[in-house]
Design a protein around this motif. Sequence first.
Motif, PDB file in Angstrom:
ATOM      1  N   LEU A  36       0.918  -1.068   0.049  1.00  0.00           N
ATOM      2  CA  LEU A  36      -0.088  -0.069  -0.229  1.00  0.00           C
ATOM      3  C   LEU A  36       0.771   1.257  -0.075  1.00  0.00           C
ATOM      4  O   LEU A  36       0.279   2.252  -0.090  1.00  0.00           O
ATOM      5  CB  LEU A  36      -0.844  -0.100   1.061  1.00  0.00           C
ATOM      6  N   LEU A  37       2.389   1.092   0.081  1.00  0.00           N
ATOM      7  CA  LEU A  37       3.208   2.307  -0.027  1.00  0.00           C
ATOM      8  C   LEU A  37       3.116   2.819  -1.432  1.00  0.00           C
ATOM      9  O   LEU A  37       3.253   2.302  -2.194  1.00  0.00           O
ATOM     10  CB  LEU A  37       4.349   1.788   0.606  1.00  0.00           C
ATOM     11  N   ARG A  38       3.273   4.256  -1.175  1.00  0.00           N
ATOM     12  CA  ARG A  38       3.858   4.663  -2.496  1.00  0.00           C
ATOM     13  C   ARG A  38       5.428   5.240  -2.300  1.00  0.00           C
ATOM     14  O   ARG A  38       5.407   5.961  -1.380  1.00  0.00           O
ATOM     15  CB  ARG A  38       2.873   6.042  -2.911  1.00  0.00           C
ATOM     16  N   VAL A  39       6.211   5.090  -2.996  1.00  0.00           N
ATOM     17  CA  VAL A  39       7.640   5.373  -2.630  1.00  0.00           C
ATOM     18  C   VAL A  39       8.321   6.219  -3.911  1.00  0.00           C
ATOM     19  O   VAL A  39       7.629   6.037  -5.240  1.00  0.00           O
ATOM     20  CB  VAL A  39       8.463   4.054  -2.856  1.00  0.00           C
ATOM     21  N   ARG A  40       9.233   6.882  -3.963  1.00  0.00           N
ATOM     22  CA  ARG A  40      10.089   7.383  -4.882  1.00  0.00           C
ATOM     23  C   ARG A  40      10.962   6.881  -5.708  1.00  0.00           C
ATOM     24  O   ARG A  40      11.926   6.058  -4.944  1.00  0.00           O
ATOM     25  CB  ARG A  40      10.509   8.866  -4.160  1.00  0.00           C
ATOM     26  N   ASP A  41      11.091   6.912  -6.982  1.00  0.00           N
ATOM     27  CA  ASP A  41      11.906   5.901  -7.766  1.00  0.00           C
ATOM     28  C   ASP A  41      13.251   6.934  -7.783  1.00  0.00           C
ATOM     29  O   ASP A  41      13.286   7.995  -7.367  1.00  0.00           O
ATOM     30  CB  ASP A  41      11.335   5.459  -9.093  1.00  0.00           C
ATOM     31  N   ARG A  42      13.982   6.423  -9.124  1.00  0.00           N
ATOM     32  CA  ARG A  42      15.285   6.945  -9.137  1.00  0.00           C
ATOM     33  C   ARG A  42      15.099   8.708  -9.597  1.00  0.00           C
ATOM     34  O   ARG A  42      15.716   9.167  -9.554  1.00  0.00           O
ATOM     35  CB  ARG A  42      16.205   6.231  -9.816  1.00  0.00           C
ATOM     36  N   ARG A  43      13.975   8.711 -10.148  1.00  0.00           N
ATOM     37  CA  ARG A  43      13.771   9.720 -10.724  1.00  0.00           C
ATOM     38  C   ARG A  43      12.911  10.888  -9.655  1.00  0.00           C
ATOM     39  O   ARG A  43      12.787  12.177 -10.257  1.00  0.00           O
ATOM     40  CB  ARG A  43      12.892   9.844 -12.125  1.00  0.00           C
ATOM     41  N   GLY A  44      12.690  10.578  -8.806  1.00  0.00           N
ATOM     42  CA  GLY A  44      12.012  11.076  -7.785  1.00  0.00           C
ATOM     43  C   GLY A  44      10.574  11.186  -7.871  1.00  0.00           C
ATOM     44  O   GLY A  44       9.804  11.801  -7.144  1.00  0.00           O
ATOM     45  N   ARG A  45       9.933  10.108  -8.723  1.00  0.00           N
ATOM     46  CA  ARG A  45       8.428  10.084  -9.041  1.00  0.00           C
ATOM     47  C   ARG A  45       8.025   9.449  -7.940  1.00  0.00           C
ATOM     48  O   ARG A  45       8.443   8.106  -7.669  1.00  0.00           O
ATOM     49  CB  ARG A  45       8.393   9.539 -10.364  1.00  0.00           C
ATOM     50  N   LEU A  46       6.669   9.545  -7.365  1.00  0.00           N
ATOM     51  CA  LEU A  46       5.777   8.676  -6.425  1.00  0.00           C
ATOM     52  C   LEU A  46       5.249   7.498  -7.128  1.00  0.00           C
ATOM     53  O   LEU A  46       4.571   7.681  -8.134  1.00  0.00           O
ATOM     54  CB  LEU A  46       4.772   9.695  -5.796  1.00  0.00           C
ATOM     55  N   ILE A  47       5.588   6.223  -7.177  1.00  0.00           N
ATOM     56  CA  ILE A  47       4.754   5.123  -7.717  1.00  0.00           C
ATOM     57  C   ILE A  47       4.679   4.042  -6.548  1.00  0.00           C
ATOM     58  O   ILE A  47       5.028   4.231  -5.408  1.00  0.00           O
ATOM     59  CB  ILE A  47       6.130   4.551  -8.397  1.00  0.00           C
ATOM     60  N   PRO A  48       3.648   3.371  -7.074  1.00  0.00           N
ATOM     61  CA  PRO A  48       3.398   2.266  -6.137  1.00  0.00           C
ATOM     62  C   PRO A  48       4.722   1.187  -5.761  1.00  0.00           C
ATOM     63  O   PRO A  48       5.416   1.098  -6.445  1.00  0.00           O
ATOM     64  CB  PRO A  48       2.308   1.368  -6.901  1.00  0.00           C
ATOM     65  N   ALA A  49       4.647   0.728  -4.454  1.00  0.00           N
ATOM     66  CA  ALA A  49       5.746  -0.125  -4.302  1.00  0.00           C
ATOM     67  C   ALA A  49       5.946  -1.082  -5.119  1.00  0.00           C
ATOM     68  O   ALA A  49       5.191  -1.881  -5.564  1.00  0.00           O
ATOM     69  CB  ALA A  49       5.545  -0.417  -2.830  1.00  0.00           C
ATOM     70  N   PRO A  50       7.247  -1.346  -5.575  1.00  0.00           N
ATOM     71  CA  PRO A  50       7.591  -2.574  -6.685  1.00  0.00           C
ATOM     72  C   PRO A  50       7.367  -3.799  -6.297  1.00  0.00           C
ATOM     73  O   PRO A  50       7.484  -3.824  -4.906  1.00  0.00           O
ATOM     74  CB  PRO A  50       8.825  -2.097  -7.394  1.00  0.00           C
ATOM     75  N   LEU A  51       7.233  -4.745  -6.690  1.00  0.00           N
ATOM     76  CA  LEU A  51       6.781  -6.171  -6.399  1.00  0.00           C
ATOM     77  C   LEU A  51       8.106  -6.666  -5.766  1.00  0.00           C
ATOM     78  O   LEU A  51       7.923  -7.335  -4.567  1.00  0.00           O
ATOM     79  CB  LEU A  51       6.677  -7.251  -7.427  1.00  0.00           C
ATOM     80  N   GLU A  52       9.397  -6.407  -6.280  1.00  0.00           N
ATOM     81  CA  GLU A  52      10.520  -7.060  -5.402  1.00  0.00           C
ATOM     82  C   GLU A  52      10.642  -6.435  -3.862  1.00  0.00           C
ATOM     83  O   GLU A  52      11.024  -7.115  -3.006  1.00  0.00           O
ATOM     84  CB  GLU A  52      11.718  -6.895  -6.296  1.00  0.00           C
ATOM     85  N   LEU A  53      10.390  -5.018  -3.992  1.00  0.00           N
ATOM     86  CA  LEU A  53      10.319  -4.170  -2.571  1.00  0.00           C
ATOM     87  C   LEU A  53       9.144  -5.081  -1.614  1.00  0.00           C
ATOM     88  O   LEU A  53       9.445  -5.312  -0.385  1.00  0.00           O
ATOM     89  CB  LEU A  53      10.083  -2.900  -2.718  1.00  0.00           C
ATOM     90  N   VAL A  54       8.111  -5.158  -2.242  1.00  0.00           N
ATOM     91  CA  VAL A  54       6.934  -5.874  -1.155  1.00  0.00           C
ATOM     92  C   VAL A  54       7.465  -7.253  -0.895  1.00  0.00           C
ATOM     93  O   VAL A  54       7.317  -7.624   0.260  1.00  0.00           O
ATOM     94  CB  VAL A  54       5.580  -5.863  -2.094  1.00  0.00           C
ATOM     95  N   ILE A  55       7.911  -8.054  -1.821  1.00  0.00           N
ATOM     96  CA  ILE A  55       8.427  -9.486  -1.209  1.00  0.00           C
ATOM     97  C   ILE A  55       9.440  -9.405  -0.432  1.00  0.00           C
ATOM     98  O   ILE A  55       9.230 -10.120   0.868  1.00  0.00           O
ATOM     99  CB  ILE A  55       8.824  -9.966  -2.629  1.00  0.00           C
ATOM    100  N   ARG A  56      10.408  -8.517  -0.320  1.00  0.00           N
ATOM    101  CA  ARG A  56      11.571  -8.433   0.494  1.00  0.00           C
ATOM    102  C   ARG A  56      11.067  -7.969   1.696  1.00  0.00           C
ATOM    103  O   ARG A  56      11.386  -8.380   2.998  1.00  0.00           O
ATOM    104  CB  ARG A  56      12.795  -7.777  -0.001  1.00  0.00           C
ATOM    105  N   ARG A  57      10.582  -6.840   1.833  1.00  0.00           N
ATOM    106  CA  ARG A  57       9.917  -6.227   3.051  1.00  0.00           C
ATOM    107  C   ARG A  57       9.067  -6.730   3.760  1.00  0.00           C
ATOM    108  O   ARG A  57       9.289  -7.094   5.108  1.00  0.00           O
ATOM    109  CB  ARG A  57       9.661  -4.609   2.727  1.00  0.00           C
ATOM    110  N   GLU A  58       8.061  -7.391   3.130  1.00  0.00           N
ATOM    111  CA  GLU A  58       7.027  -8.062   3.901  1.00  0.00           C
ATOM    112  C   GLU A  58       7.608  -9.488   4.353  1.00  0.00           C
ATOM    113  O   GLU A  58       7.347  -9.979   5.353  1.00  0.00           O
ATOM    114  CB  GLU A  58       5.739  -8.467   3.029  1.00  0.00           C
ATOM    115  N   GLY A  59       8.801 -10.164   3.547  1.00  0.00           N
ATOM    116  CA  GLY A  59       9.403 -11.223   4.080  1.00  0.00           C
ATOM    117  C   GLY A  59      10.211 -11.023   5.195  1.00  0.00           C
ATOM    118  O   GLY A  59      10.269 -11.803   6.218  1.00  0.00           O
TER     119      GLY A  59
END
Length: 249
Positions: A36-59
């Motif tokens: 449910l997080l929105r995070v800033r990518d390398r360009r500074g844009r707010l985007i939905p949390a990418p799948l790899e981040l969801v998997i590792r952080r929730e893991g």
Amino acid sequence: MHILEDRSGLSPRALALLDRTGYRQEPSEPRLPTELLRVRDRRGRLIPAPLELVIRREGFAQRYGGLRYAVRRSIAHAKGGRSERSLEWRHELGSHVWPDPVRGWFFDWRGPSAAHPIRYLVHTDGRVGAEDTAGDGVFQETEASMIHRIESHAVMDEVSEWDPWPIDGYGLAIARQLDGLGEVTEASGPVLSWRMSDAVAVMEFAYVSTEFPRERQAWIWCRGEEGHRQVSAAALHAAAAGTDGRQAA
């Protein structure tokens, strides 16, 4: 499954540490799921949390969330005297997420109970690291994985009952004069490594720093007549060579 419920893959040394001091602290407040997080990518844009981040952080939350254990450490100071302390480590997710400039993402977690000038991090590729005191959001690897960190803590706790060698600029030079030590593979990686015998233990590591390449150092512990003889002989060799441990890195 939480590591206190499924402890497969841990060494007897790490199991003993968790048996003696480990427990799970349930969170006092609800946490917003990573998806449910929105995070800033390398360009500074707010985007939905990418799948790899969801998997590792929730893991991380599922496997280590709420884990607490205490690690003992002994240090001998260059000017004399010895200090011992026990530090509780708390595995709780923080609220910060960063994109790695090269690949992947990393996020913060609580770390030790005492105040520390660095922030503890986990990368989506599994590495464990920290952010330097500049607070610039740069990931610096400290261990190859969370399991390596726990195993390293278990060795640190074990050798806290040995005699520490004074921490000074010659530690690395002395450590590299010591032969006959076997690598503790489960606690060692590219940045931090342990070598041990029945009488001597060496932890070699790189400091978290704004300086690159990061300064390397070694801490040494010994016990018994043979252990003290080995380290004293290595110290004499290092002194005779006039080698500063920091330069030897």
